[in-house]
Design an enzyme around this catalytic site. Structure first.
Site, PDB file in Angstrom:
ATOM      1  N   SER A 151     -13.663  -2.601  -0.352  1.00 38.54           N
ATOM      2  CA  SER A 151     -14.513  -1.907  -0.981  1.00 38.54           C
ATOM      3  C   SER A 151     -16.139  -1.966  -1.012  1.00 38.54           C
ATOM      4  O   SER A 151     -16.901  -2.097  -2.101  1.00 38.54           O
ATOM      5  CB  SER A 151     -14.129  -1.933  -2.667  1.00 38.54           C
ATOM      6  OG  SER A 151     -14.628  -1.004  -3.410  1.00 38.54           O
ATOM      7  N   PRO A 152     -16.603  -1.800   0.360  1.00 34.75           N
ATOM      8  CA  PRO A 152     -17.996  -1.780   0.365  1.00 34.75           C
ATOM      9  C   PRO A 152     -18.832  -1.053  -0.111  1.00 34.75           C
ATOM     10  O   PRO A 152     -20.139  -1.281  -0.287  1.00 34.75           O
ATOM     11  CB  PRO A 152     -18.322  -2.025   2.015  1.00 34.75           C
ATOM     12  CG  PRO A 152     -16.940  -1.191   2.450  1.00 34.75           C
ATOM     13  CD  PRO A 152     -15.894  -1.509   1.234  1.00 34.75           C
ATOM     14  N   LEU A 153     -18.574   0.234  -0.398  1.00 33.91           N
ATOM     15  CA  LEU A 153     -19.182   1.320  -0.939  1.00 33.91           C
ATOM     16  C   LEU A 153     -18.941   1.318  -2.566  1.00 33.91           C
ATOM     17  O   LEU A 153     -19.355   2.133  -3.220  1.00 33.91           O
ATOM     18  CB  LEU A 153     -18.753   2.615  -0.566  1.00 33.91           C
ATOM     19  CG  LEU A 153     -19.386   2.912   0.880  1.00 33.91           C
ATOM     20  CD1 LEU A 153     -18.886   4.128   1.053  1.00 33.91           C
ATOM     21  CD2 LEU A 153     -20.679   2.720   1.265  1.00 33.91           C
ATOM     22  N   ALA A 154     -18.393   0.251  -3.076  1.00 26.88           N
ATOM     23  CA  ALA A 154     -17.923   0.139  -4.683  1.00 26.88           C
ATOM     24  C   ALA A 154     -17.195   1.084  -4.958  1.00 26.88           C
ATOM     25  O   ALA A 154     -17.411   1.776  -6.089  1.00 26.88           O
ATOM     26  CB  ALA A 154     -19.231  -0.239  -5.436  1.00 26.88           C
ATOM     27  N   GLY A 155     -16.202   1.634  -4.532  1.00 27.78           N
ATOM     28  CA  GLY A 155     -15.253   2.820  -4.681  1.00 27.78           C
ATOM     29  C   GLY A 155     -16.093   4.197  -4.819  1.00 27.78           C
ATOM     30  O   GLY A 155     -15.752   5.314  -5.488  1.00 27.78           O
ATOM     31  N   GLY A 156     -17.143   4.324  -4.130  1.00 28.89           N
ATOM     32  CA  GLY A 156     -18.245   5.609  -4.154  1.00 28.89           C
ATOM     33  C   GLY A 156     -19.222   5.437  -5.313  1.00 28.89           C
ATOM     34  O   GLY A 156     -20.049   6.423  -5.557  1.00 28.89           O
ATOM     35  N   TYR A 197       0.785  -1.340  -0.035  1.00 29.76           N
ATOM     36  CA  TYR A 197      -0.098   0.026  -0.048  1.00 29.76           C
ATOM     37  C   TYR A 197       0.761   1.331   0.081  1.00 29.76           C
ATOM     38  O   TYR A 197       1.905   1.415   0.785  1.00 29.76           O
ATOM     39  CB  TYR A 197      -0.880   0.074   1.300  1.00 29.76           C
ATOM     40  CG  TYR A 197      -2.066  -1.006   1.200  1.00 29.76           C
ATOM     41  CD1 TYR A 197      -2.425  -1.517  -0.123  1.00 29.76           C
ATOM     42  CD2 TYR A 197      -2.760  -1.295   2.078  1.00 29.76           C
ATOM     43  CE1 TYR A 197      -3.408  -2.341  -0.154  1.00 29.76           C
ATOM     44  CE2 TYR A 197      -3.836  -2.178   2.112  1.00 29.76           C
ATOM     45  CZ  TYR A 197      -4.116  -2.647   1.128  1.00 29.76           C
ATOM     46  OH  TYR A 197      -5.363  -3.666   0.971  1.00 29.76           O
TER      47      TYR A 197
END
Length: 300
Positions: free
Chosen positions: A210-215, A53
């Protein structure tokens, strides 16, 4: 704050703070330390890293902040990953990106992560990606040595299929404790390929990156994302919730596989929103409203 036991001797927070964007947060060491303390106070005690990272810099940034108050380590659980070799100016002789799960490299990277993070032990070491060139005997030998020396307490994987998970597990002397996979209303792969069913069978709680799908579900840019966004907004209206991200987190947390969302934010308010989602309830019909919006059709 809710916790989930992923091993007999290890409980982690139900929400995990992901550190992959640390360099984008533009925090001083002291500001990051303050943020970590705020996170722990909010109940988020588990922090997710990877050696790569920030082009191999995020772990060290975290470690510098922790060095300001080393006693904080006893209040947190640290997860990190290894196995990917990036093309990078730091490694000018490396011509291609590839995966390395040799015993030597796993141990080398775990020891480098210990140094970077300013800690004596890693709670969970994850293998970052499955590899087409993978020798589970090498992984087992590496983990046994790291475990015996007290440097790594538990082993898990990331982005593995059920077959890959089962194959590695058959070699290990201890159970794999998690599989970190991409899960969101926009990413149903692991609902459909049997991975979540497999993890339920094995009593293994998956972590969701990525639970928000990258916004994209909050600011949709294509028809599929807009359809899912509209369903989320519809459910939010029904439960009188104004923050759509809280509905998305609640949707994820509701699943019986005990999904653990990894939230990559440098804003304490956004992290607290994820924590608040633990107390946000959706009906089963509302859950399926969002799910079928992603499918684009009714369930069979």
């Amino acid at each position: 704050m809710n916790t989930v036991k992923i091993a007999p001797q290890l409980e982690i927070s139900r929400i995990v703070l992901g550190i992959w964007r640390l360099l984008d947060w533009n925090m001083s060491d002291q500001q990051l330390l303050t943020y970590l303390k705020q996170s722990i106070e909010a109940g988020v005690t588990t922090f997710d890293h990877a050696d790569i990272y920030g082009d191999y810099e995020c772990e060290a940034g975290f470690g510098k902040a922790l060095q300001l108050e080393p006693s904080l380590r006893s209040q947190m659980q640290l997860i990190t990953k290894c196995g990917i070799k990036l093309k990078s100016s730091k490694f000018p002789d490396r011509r291609v990106k590839y995966y390395d799960y040799s015993k030597e490299y796993i141990i080398q990277q775990a020891e480098q992560s210990l140094k970077n993070l300013n800690t004596d032990y890693i709670d969970v070491l994850l293998l970052h990606r499955p590899s087409p060139f993978f020798n589970p005997a090498e992984v087992t030998a590496a983990f046994d040595e790291l475990k015996t020396s007290g440097k790594v307490n538990h082993l898990g994987v990331s982005n593995f299929t059920p077959v890959q998970f089962e194959s590695l597990q058959s070699y290990l002397n201890e159970p794999l404790v998690t599989n970190q996979i991409e899960i969101s209303p926009a990413q149903l792969e692991h609902f459909e390929n049997g991975n979540l069913d497999y993890l339920i069978e094995k009593r293994v709680s998956p972590m969701a990156w990525s639970p928000l799908a990258g916004g994209s579900l909050l600011q949709p840019k294509d028809e599929k994302s807009k359809n899912i966004h509209d369903a989320i907004a519809r459910v939010a209206s029904q439960i009188e919730e104004t923050d759509l991200s809280k509905v998305i987190y609640a949707w994820t947390l509701m699943h019986p596989s005990h999904i653990i969302p990894v939230i990559g934010t440098g804003k304490i308010e956004r992290l607290k929103t994820a924590v608040d989602a633990l107390d946000t309830t959706l009906s089963l019909e509302q859950w399926f409203d969002i799910y079928t919006a992603s499918l684009g059709t009714e369930v069979a």
